[in-house]
Design a protein around this motif. Structure first.
Motif, PDB file in Angstrom:
ATOM      1  N   SER A  57       0.818  -1.226   0.000  1.00  0.00           N
ATOM      2  CA  SER A  57       0.000   0.000   0.000  1.00  0.00           C
ATOM      3  C   SER A  57       0.847   1.271   0.000  1.00  0.00           C
ATOM      4  O   SER A  57       0.494   2.256   0.656  1.00  0.00           O
ATOM      5  CB  SER A  57      -0.960   0.017   1.191  1.00  0.00           C
ATOM      6  OG  SER A  57      -1.720  -1.143   1.222  1.00  0.00           O
ATOM      7  N   VAL A  58       1.964   1.239  -0.691  1.00  0.00           N
ATOM      8  CA  VAL A  58       2.818   2.426  -0.811  1.00  0.00           C
ATOM      9  C   VAL A  58       2.838   2.837  -2.283  1.00  0.00           C
ATOM     10  O   VAL A  58       3.282   2.070  -3.136  1.00  0.00           O
ATOM     11  CB  VAL A  58       4.251   2.125  -0.304  1.00  0.00           C
ATOM     12  CG1 VAL A  58       5.166   3.333  -0.523  1.00  0.00           C
ATOM     13  CG2 VAL A  58       4.222   1.735   1.171  1.00  0.00           C
ATOM     14  N   ARG A  59       2.310   4.041  -2.552  1.00  0.00           N
ATOM     15  CA  ARG A  59       2.245   4.517  -3.942  1.00  0.00           C
ATOM     16  C   ARG A  59       2.825   5.927  -4.032  1.00  0.00           C
ATOM     17  O   ARG A  59       2.087   6.917  -3.991  1.00  0.00           O
ATOM     18  CB  ARG A  59       0.789   4.497  -4.436  1.00  0.00           C
ATOM     19  CG  ARG A  59       0.245   3.074  -4.537  1.00  0.00           C
ATOM     20  CD  ARG A  59      -1.177   2.993  -5.068  1.00  0.00           C
ATOM     21  NE  ARG A  59      -1.599   1.610  -5.119  1.00  0.00           N
ATOM     22  CZ  ARG A  59      -2.042   0.907  -4.085  1.00  0.00           C
ATOM     23  NH1 ARG A  59      -2.115   1.474  -2.874  1.00  0.00           N
ATOM     24  NH2 ARG A  59      -2.399  -0.363  -4.222  1.00  0.00           N
ATOM     25  N   PRO A  60       4.149   6.042  -4.142  1.00  0.00           N
ATOM     26  CA  PRO A  60       4.770   7.370  -4.181  1.00  0.00           C
ATOM     27  C   PRO A  60       4.463   8.080  -5.489  1.00  0.00           C
ATOM     28  O   PRO A  60       4.273   7.436  -6.523  1.00  0.00           O
ATOM     29  CB  PRO A  60       6.271   7.056  -4.070  1.00  0.00           C
ATOM     30  CG  PRO A  60       6.402   5.661  -4.582  1.00  0.00           C
ATOM     31  CD  PRO A  60       5.123   4.950  -4.282  1.00  0.00           C
ATOM     32  N   PRO A  61       4.421   9.427  -5.460  1.00  0.00           N
ATOM     33  CA  PRO A  61       4.203  10.164  -6.710  1.00  0.00           C
ATOM     34  C   PRO A  61       5.472  10.130  -7.555  1.00  0.00           C
ATOM     35  O   PRO A  61       6.580  10.124  -7.019  1.00  0.00           O
ATOM     36  CB  PRO A  61       3.943  11.596  -6.210  1.00  0.00           C
ATOM     37  CG  PRO A  61       4.665  11.682  -4.892  1.00  0.00           C
ATOM     38  CD  PRO A  61       4.638  10.295  -4.297  1.00  0.00           C
ATOM     39  N   GLY A  62       5.316  10.067  -8.882  1.00  0.00           N
ATOM     40  CA  GLY A  62       6.499  10.038  -9.742  1.00  0.00           C
ATOM     41  C   GLY A  62       6.091  10.054 -11.194  1.00  0.00           C
ATOM     42  O   GLY A  62       4.944  10.353 -11.533  1.00  0.00           O
TER      43      GLY A  62
END
Ligand SMILES: Cc1cc2nc3c(=O)[nH]c(=O)nc-3n(C[C@H](O)[C@H](O)[C@H](O)COP(=O)(O)OP(=O)(O)OC[C@H]3O[C@@H](n4cnc5c(N)ncnc54)[C@H](O)[C@@H]3O)c2cc1C
Length: 338
Positions: A57-62
């Motif tokens: 459940s980790v969705r960093p912006p990029g």
């Protein structure tokens, strides 16, 4: 007593903390640096890393990228991922996303440095805390690994890296790897108006980043002035006696490292974290050594082969060969990306 003490709050340490907390363990992360943590890194996450992050459940912006373009003089070759996409993501954004997830799961963060380790049959003592297990996720230089005398001497010529960002819109949906005789430049799109440039090289030279970048004149022309300071790392190669020493287990760069050449450090750190937590939860910590070897074997072999080719007279033939055999390139990329 805490179940798991993690020394180091980089991607491997935070992933270990998240997965252990998800498995019901009590976890404290000891990290000396204030958030968000930055680091010398190419910041290109392979599709396998993006998937491993999403699974926790980790969705960093990029910025998504679809493959790699190698450039050597006038020759270039493009390989595209068969499954999924990569993600160019600032280290600070990756750290923030992992920290937020860890905090939500109740992981405790202590701002301190592990400087001594004492262990007995029941537990481990470090940074004034006692835990059943200690995970050393303290990076390439790993003070914990050194304390436990687990370092082996390097076998290959030393290599180093340095990274900066430039305020220029990405000109492609690929990570570009520019090759020069003694160095490579990795260009990764990390925002709509920013690219990161990581330079890997064999010999530190006077003049720092600018002098190294001058080895890639066509790339340098596109970039303009840098917008972040230079962050460096190296030498890269870290050979380690073993990954399990009593109640201490090593993960990420601390567990052993070869070279950033294939852009796989974060992916491997995340997969190692998963294997480590599985072994602990199953009550089989010793099994982690075997799992680590299985996970890293393919990457080490490929990275080692590429390093040898880089040093050999065959170097100039690599990009034309990849261009001539696009299927071979895609297949190699597929191996790395998974
Ligand atoms: C130039 C370069 C380019 C790269 N490019 C890519 C790329 O494009 N894609 C990719 O996936 N990987 C890349 N990598 C590799 C990637 O950066 C690493 O594999 C990854 O950061 C490893 O994560 P880690 O958590 O093991 O270590 P780190 O990210 O180094 O984190 C270790 C943490 O431990 C902390 N620490 C240190 N000492 C102590 C102590 N005594 N007590 C407690 N904490 C301590 C540090 O402050 C740090 O926060 C690159 C690396 C370099 C150098």
């Amino acid at each position: 007593m805490i179940d798991l003490l993690v020394a180091g709050g980089g991607p491997a340490g935070l992933a270990t903390a998240i997965l252990a907390a998800e498995a019901g363990l009590s976890v404290t992360v000891v990290e000396p640096r204030a958030a968000p943590i930055d680091k010398a890194c190419g910041e290109g996450l392979m599709p396998g890393a993006v998937a491993a992050l999403a699974a926790m459940s980790v969705r960093p912006p990029g910025v998504r990228f679809g493959g790699i373009r190698y450039v050597d003089g006038a020759a270039s070759a493009v390989g595209r991922f068969r499954d999924g996409q990569g993600l160019g993501v600032r280290r600070t954004a990756l750290h923030a996303a992992l920290s937020t997830r860890a905090r939500a799961l109740g992981v405790v963060r202590v701002e301190a440095r592990v400087e001594a380790v004492r262990q007995d049959d029941q537990g481990v003592q470090a940074a004034g805390l006692r835990a059943r297990w200690l995970v050393a996720a303290d990076g390439l230089q790993s003070p914990v690994r050194r304390l436990l005398r687990l370092d082996l001497p390097p076998r290959r010529p030393a290599r180093y890296g340095v990274r900066r960002h430039f305020a220029v819109a990405p000109w492609t949906d690929l990570v570009e790897v520019h090759c020069a005789p003694d160095a490579e430049a990795y260009v990764t799109p990390v925002a709509d108006d920013t690219v990161g440039v990581a330079l890997l090289f064999a010999r530190p030279a006077p003049g720092g980043f600018e002098a190294l970048l001058a080895r890639f004149p066509r790339l340098a022309e596109r970039l303009g002035p840098p917008v972040t300071p230079a962050l460096g790392a190296g030498p890269f190669e870290r050979r380690v006696r073993r990954r399990v020493a009593g109640r201490v287990l090593l993960v990420g760069d601390a567990a052993g490292y070869l070279d950033p050449l294939t852009g796989e450090g974060v992916r491997l750190g995340l997969l190692q974290a998963r294997a480590l937590v599985r072994c602990l939860v199953a009550g089989r910590p010793q099994a982690y050594e075997h799992a680590w070897r299985r996970l890293t074997r393919r990457t080490w072999l490929l990275t080692d082969t590429l390093l040898r080719l880089r040093r050999s007279p065959l170097r100039r033939a690599i990009v034309p060969a990849l261009r001539a055999c696009p299927r071979l390139f895609d297949a190699a990329l597929d191996q790395l990306a998974r």
